[in-house]
Scaffold this motif. Structure first.
Motif, PDB file in Angstrom:
ATOM      1  N   LEU A   1       0.862  -1.180   0.000  1.00 42.25           N
ATOM      2  CA  LEU A   1       0.000   0.000   0.000  1.00 42.25           C
ATOM      3  C   LEU A   1       0.897   1.227   0.000  1.00 42.25           C
ATOM      4  CD1 LEU A   1      -2.724   1.522   0.341  1.00 42.25           C
ATOM      5  CD2 LEU A   1      -2.391   1.293   2.822  1.00 42.25           C
ATOM      6  N   ASP A   2       0.680   2.109  -0.963  1.00 40.64           N
ATOM      7  CA  ASP A   2       1.507   3.310  -1.043  1.00 40.64           C
ATOM      8  C   ASP A   2       0.701   4.419  -1.713  1.00 40.64           C
ATOM      9  OD1 ASP A   2       3.539   5.104  -0.992  1.00 40.64           O
ATOM     10  OD2 ASP A   2       4.867   4.044  -2.371  1.00 40.64           O
ATOM     11  N   ASN A   3       0.213   5.346  -0.888  1.00 37.78           N
ATOM     12  CA  ASN A   3      -0.522   6.484  -1.444  1.00 37.78           C
ATOM     13  C   ASN A   3       0.068   7.784  -0.898  1.00 37.78           C
ATOM     14  OD1 ASN A   3      -1.647   6.842   1.173  1.00 37.78           O
ATOM     15  ND2 ASN A   3      -3.364   5.483   0.666  1.00 37.78           N
ATOM     16  N   GLU A   4      -0.646   8.849  -1.032  1.00 35.92           N
ATOM     17  CA  GLU A   4      -0.104  10.158  -0.673  1.00 35.92           C
ATOM     18  C   GLU A   4       0.238  10.259   0.807  1.00 35.92           C
ATOM     19  OE1 GLU A   4      -1.459  14.882  -0.827  1.00 35.92           O
ATOM     20  OE2 GLU A   4      -2.692  13.344  -1.785  1.00 35.92           O
ATOM     21  N   LYS A   5      -0.470   9.550   1.664  1.00 32.89           N
ATOM     22  CA  LYS A   5      -0.285   9.693   3.106  1.00 32.89           C
ATOM     23  C   LYS A   5       0.206   8.433   3.816  1.00 32.89           C
ATOM     24  CE  LYS A   5      -1.435  13.998   3.638  1.00 32.89           C
ATOM     25  NZ  LYS A   5      -0.440  14.994   4.125  1.00 32.89           N
ATOM     26  N   ASN A   6      -0.011   7.260   3.226  1.00 31.43           N
ATOM     27  CA  ASN A   6       0.257   6.012   3.934  1.00 31.43           C
ATOM     28  C   ASN A   6       1.125   5.070   3.110  1.00 31.43           C
ATOM     29  OD1 ASN A   6      -1.757   6.486   6.226  1.00 31.43           O
ATOM     30  ND2 ASN A   6      -3.071   6.644   4.410  1.00 31.43           N
ATOM     31  N   LYS A   7       1.915   4.282   3.850  1.00 22.13           N
ATOM     32  CA  LYS A   7       2.728   3.260   3.214  1.00 22.13           C
ATOM     33  C   LYS A   7       2.778   2.045   4.135  1.00 22.13           C
ATOM     34  CE  LYS A   7       7.286   2.441   1.154  1.00 22.13           C
ATOM     35  NZ  LYS A   7       8.646   2.984   0.932  1.00 22.13           N
ATOM     36  N   PHE A   8       2.490   0.874   3.565  1.00 20.18           N
ATOM     37  CA  PHE A   8       2.489  -0.366   4.348  1.00 20.18           C
ATOM     38  C   PHE A   8       3.291  -1.413   3.596  1.00 20.18           C
ATOM     39  CE2 PHE A   8       0.679  -4.487   5.571  1.00 20.18           C
ATOM     40  CZ  PHE A   8       0.830  -4.416   6.955  1.00 20.18           C
ATOM     41  N   SER A   9       4.232  -2.072   4.308  1.00 15.92           N
ATOM     42  CA  SER A   9       5.123  -3.042   3.674  1.00 15.92           C
ATOM     43  C   SER A   9       5.227  -4.308   4.508  1.00 15.92           C
ATOM     44  CB  SER A   9       6.526  -2.438   3.495  1.00 15.92           C
ATOM     45  OG  SER A   9       6.480  -1.226   2.763  1.00 15.92           O
ATOM     46  N   VAL A  10       5.562  -5.394   3.838  1.00 16.82           N
ATOM     47  CA  VAL A  10       5.796  -6.675   4.510  1.00 16.82           C
ATOM     48  C   VAL A  10       7.121  -7.224   4.021  1.00 16.82           C
ATOM     49  CG1 VAL A  10       3.337  -7.192   4.750  1.00 16.82           C
ATOM     50  CG2 VAL A  10       4.560  -7.976   2.720  1.00 16.82           C
ATOM     51  N   GLY A  11       7.735  -8.106   4.817  1.00 13.96           N
ATOM     52  CA  GLY A  11       9.014  -8.668   4.410  1.00 13.96           C
ATOM     53  C   GLY A  11       9.339  -9.947   5.146  1.00 13.96           C
ATOM     54  N   ALA A  12      10.315 -10.658   4.623  1.00 12.73           N
ATOM     55  CA  ALA A  12      10.762 -11.906   5.245  1.00 12.73           C
ATOM     56  C   ALA A  12      12.244 -12.103   4.964  1.00 12.73           C
ATOM     57  CB  ALA A  12       9.959 -13.099   4.722  1.00 12.73           C
ATOM     58  N   THR A  13      12.903 -12.772   5.877  1.00 14.14           N
ATOM     59  CA  THR A  13      14.319 -13.119   5.734  1.00 14.14           C
ATOM     60  C   THR A  13      14.500 -14.606   5.967  1.00 14.14           C
ATOM     61  OG1 THR A  13      15.150 -10.949   6.421  1.00 14.14           O
ATOM     62  CG2 THR A  13      16.637 -12.803   6.664  1.00 14.14           C
ATOM     63  N   LEU A  14      15.263 -15.238   5.107  1.00 13.29           N
ATOM     64  CA  LEU A  14      15.682 -16.623   5.301  1.00 13.29           C
ATOM     65  C   LEU A  14      17.174 -16.609   5.604  1.00 13.29           C
ATOM     66  CD1 LEU A  14      15.138 -19.694   5.190  1.00 13.29           C
ATOM     67  CD2 LEU A  14      15.767 -19.598   2.760  1.00 13.29           C
ATOM     68  N   LYS A  15      17.536 -17.160   6.762  1.00 12.27           N
ATOM     69  CA  LYS A  15      18.938 -17.199   7.160  1.00 12.27           C
ATOM     70  C   LYS A  15      19.471 -18.622   7.013  1.00 12.27           C
ATOM     71  CE  LYS A  15      18.137 -13.659  10.689  1.00 12.27           C
ATOM     72  NZ  LYS A  15      18.149 -13.382  12.143  1.00 12.27           N
ATOM     73  N   LEU A  16      20.591 -18.728   6.328  1.00 17.67           N
ATOM     74  CA  LEU A  16      21.305 -19.992   6.214  1.00 17.67           C
ATOM     75  C   LEU A  16      22.286 -20.062   7.379  1.00 17.67           C
ATOM     76  CD1 LEU A  16      22.083 -19.876   2.381  1.00 17.67           C
ATOM     77  CD2 LEU A  16      19.999 -20.642   3.545  1.00 17.67           C
ATOM     78  N   MET A  17      22.177 -21.106   8.197  1.00  7.68           N
ATOM     79  CA  MET A  17      22.931 -21.181   9.442  1.00  7.68           C
ATOM     80  C   MET A  17      24.180 -22.045   9.293  1.00  7.68           C
ATOM     81  SD  MET A  17      20.923 -19.230  11.028  1.00  7.68           S
ATOM     82  CE  MET A  17      21.721 -19.273  12.626  1.00  7.68           C
ATOM     83  N   PHE A  18      25.271 -21.570   9.886  1.00  7.16           N
ATOM     84  CA  PHE A  18      26.553 -22.271   9.850  1.00  7.16           C
ATOM     85  C   PHE A  18      27.064 -22.425  11.284  1.00  7.16           C
ATOM     86  CE2 PHE A  18      25.889 -20.183   5.847  1.00  7.16           C
ATOM     87  CZ  PHE A  18      26.340 -21.096   4.891  1.00  7.16           C
ATOM     88  N   PRO A  19      26.526 -23.427  12.034  1.00  7.55           N
ATOM     89  CA  PRO A  19      26.922 -23.597  13.436  1.00  7.55           C
ATOM     90  C   PRO A  19      28.413 -23.882  13.570  1.00  7.55           C
ATOM     91  CG  PRO A  19      25.648 -25.481  12.651  1.00  7.55           C
ATOM     92  CD  PRO A  19      25.554 -24.444  11.587  1.00  7.55           C
ATOM     93  N   GLY A  20      29.060 -23.176  14.499  1.00 11.84           N
ATOM     94  CA  GLY A  20      30.495 -23.332  14.692  1.00 11.84           C
ATOM     95  C   GLY A  20      30.818 -24.222  15.868  1.00 11.84           C
ATOM     96  N   SER A  21      30.519 -23.764  17.080  1.00 13.81           N
ATOM     97  CA  SER A  21      30.841 -24.558  18.264  1.00 13.81           C
ATOM     98  C   SER A  21      29.825 -24.272  19.364  1.00 13.81           C
ATOM     99  CB  SER A  21      32.259 -24.255  18.757  1.00 13.81           C
ATOM    100  OG  SER A  21      32.425 -22.866  18.973  1.00 13.81           O
TER     101      SER A  21
END
Length: 431
Positions: A141-161
């Motif tokens: 949603l993006d108009n003259e007064k308002n903006k609404f966004s969604v997002g996601a992150t996928l993290k690739l994990m590299f366990p050490g110790s």
């Protein structure tokens, strides 16, 4: 920018620049509930203060290092690529009387002994891991007064110790033998967990063992999800030049949903029942035998050879550790031109007492800041569940930033300041 996106992936769609590059960033945070900054700069014995009778001991040492990372904004879309190394050494809910006997050879009552009945899971846990994050966000949603966004992150994990010792449902009597002064534990029982992997199998207190094994092999996925809303404050010129200005910006995210699995030739994860029988004076387990140990395997071997441990399960060669899932919410309000104030809350969803859980802290922060474009300065005022209230100072000059969340309290309230932290780095946005 990038760090807003790391906090909430929806913010990648709100970047003020089309390209945002992070060259380097790091933070170090040490906090506890016993030792004040005044104690550190004095000649007092810190171990005596840390394990003074009273509330359980909690301490955290957290290190984060951001490597090469980038964010790109393409129309209504925003994308991010981040790399980060993490290291933690945490003390969780350790009974002060037991810690005093183990570390300082002291008990609160040398005449009658000290009886402990402590149900919480007492943990000392160290962890290192690396992660690579792939983020995507979209403005819906993006108009003259308002903006609404969604997002996601996928993290690739590299366990050490990893290294964990957990002692729950502990009962026992600690007494001091006269005239030798030796301290003994008897009539004791508890559930005990030993787990280790990688370099921390050798020692969980040697810094070099953390730095040598940050990035292990790929083994796990973790996700973040978030939403953001902006109430715009734009002129016609801002619209023409696609500049992102707001009166109010709010957001929420759930971070670190998932786990990672440690796979190493020296992996070890076993649960025991500790049982030390009631003994005559001078009997039981002499705690001095644990004074110079450096690894969990040494502690385990000593207790097994004494006949004090009964195994509850078979050793698990591969084991999974949960990341600290947190709920984050924040609001940033423009008060007048160039002057803003923000509020931030982080609430952990996970339970730090679980033996397979990496820890997190609950934090509430209010930050007034002045933003002059090329230069920005801010004063974070926060309340941390471990160290209590802290006030700090930070600034950004172009792409360089430097600050501390506890610099002011460390100087003005040295007696009560129980946190020391520092962060710095360089990032740059353009186009």
């Amino acid at each position: 920018g990038l760090f807003a996106g790391a906090m909430n992936p929806a913010e990648f769609a709100n970047a003020s620049k089309k390209i945002d590059i992070n060259l380097f960033g790091m933070s170090i945070n040490a906090s506890n509930n016993k030792i004040g900054f005044e104690d550190i700069i004095s000649d007092k014995d810190l171990e005596t203060i840390l394990f003074a009778p009273g509330e359980p001991v909690n301490a955290r040492l957290d290190v984060e290092i951001y490597g090469p990372s980038a964010g790109v904004k393409l129309g209504k879309w925003g994308f991010g690529f981040t790399t980060k190394a993490n290291g933690k050494l945490n003390v969780v809910d350790v009974d002060a009387n037991l810690g005093n006997a183990l570390v300082n050879d002291v008990i609160s009552n040398s005449l009658t002994g000290t009886t402990i009945n402590y149900k919480n899971n007492q943990r000392v846990v160290g962890t290192t891991w690396g992660e690579v994050g792939l983020s995507a966000a979209r403005t819906i949603l993006d108009n003259e007064k308002n903006k609404f966004s969604v997002g996601a992150t996928l993290k690739l994990m590299f366990p050490g110790s990893y290294s964990n010792i957990g002692l729950s449902e502990f009962k026992g009597t600690i007494s001091q033998l006269v005239p030798s002064g030796d301290i003994y534990l008897d009539n004791a029982s508890a559930s005990l967990n030993f787990a280790y992997s990688g370099n921390l199998a050798n020692s969980f207190t040697d810094f070099s063992d953390y730095s040598k094994s940050v990035f292990g092999g790929f083994n796990g996925f973790v996700g973040d999800i978030g939403v953001s809303y902006q109430r715009k404050d734009t002129s016609i010129l801002d619209v023409i030049k696609s500049r992102n200005k707001y009166k109010l910006s709010i957001g929420a995210s759930i971070n670190n949903i998932g786990s990672m699995t440690f796979k190493n030739d020296n992996n070890y994860n076993s649960n025991y029942q500790l049982s030390i029988p009631d003994a005559l004076p001078g009997g039981g387990f002499n705690l001095a035998e644990l004074q110079n140990v450096e690894s969990l395997s040494e502690i385990e071997t000593i207790l097994i050879n004494k006949g004090y441990l009964n195994k509850n399960n078979q050793n698990k060669r591969d084991f999974t550790v949960k990341l600290p899932t947190t709920f984050v919410a924040y609001a940033d309000v423009k008060l007048v031109s160039k002057l803003y104030i923000s509020g931030y809350i982080q609430q952990k969803i996970s339970d730090d007492s679980d033996n397979d859980q990496i820890t997190a802290q609950n934090v509430v922060t209010v930050t007034p800041r002045i933003n002059l474009g090329f230069f920005e300065a801010y004063i974070p005022l926060s309340n941390n569940e471990i160290s209590g209230f802290n006030a700090g100072f930070g600034f950004r000059l172009g792409g360089f930033y430097l600050g501390s969340g506890s610099a002011i309290t460390s100087v003005l309230d040295q007696k009560n300041s129980k946190q020391a932290d520092f962060y710095t780095g360089f990032r740059w946005g353009f186009l």
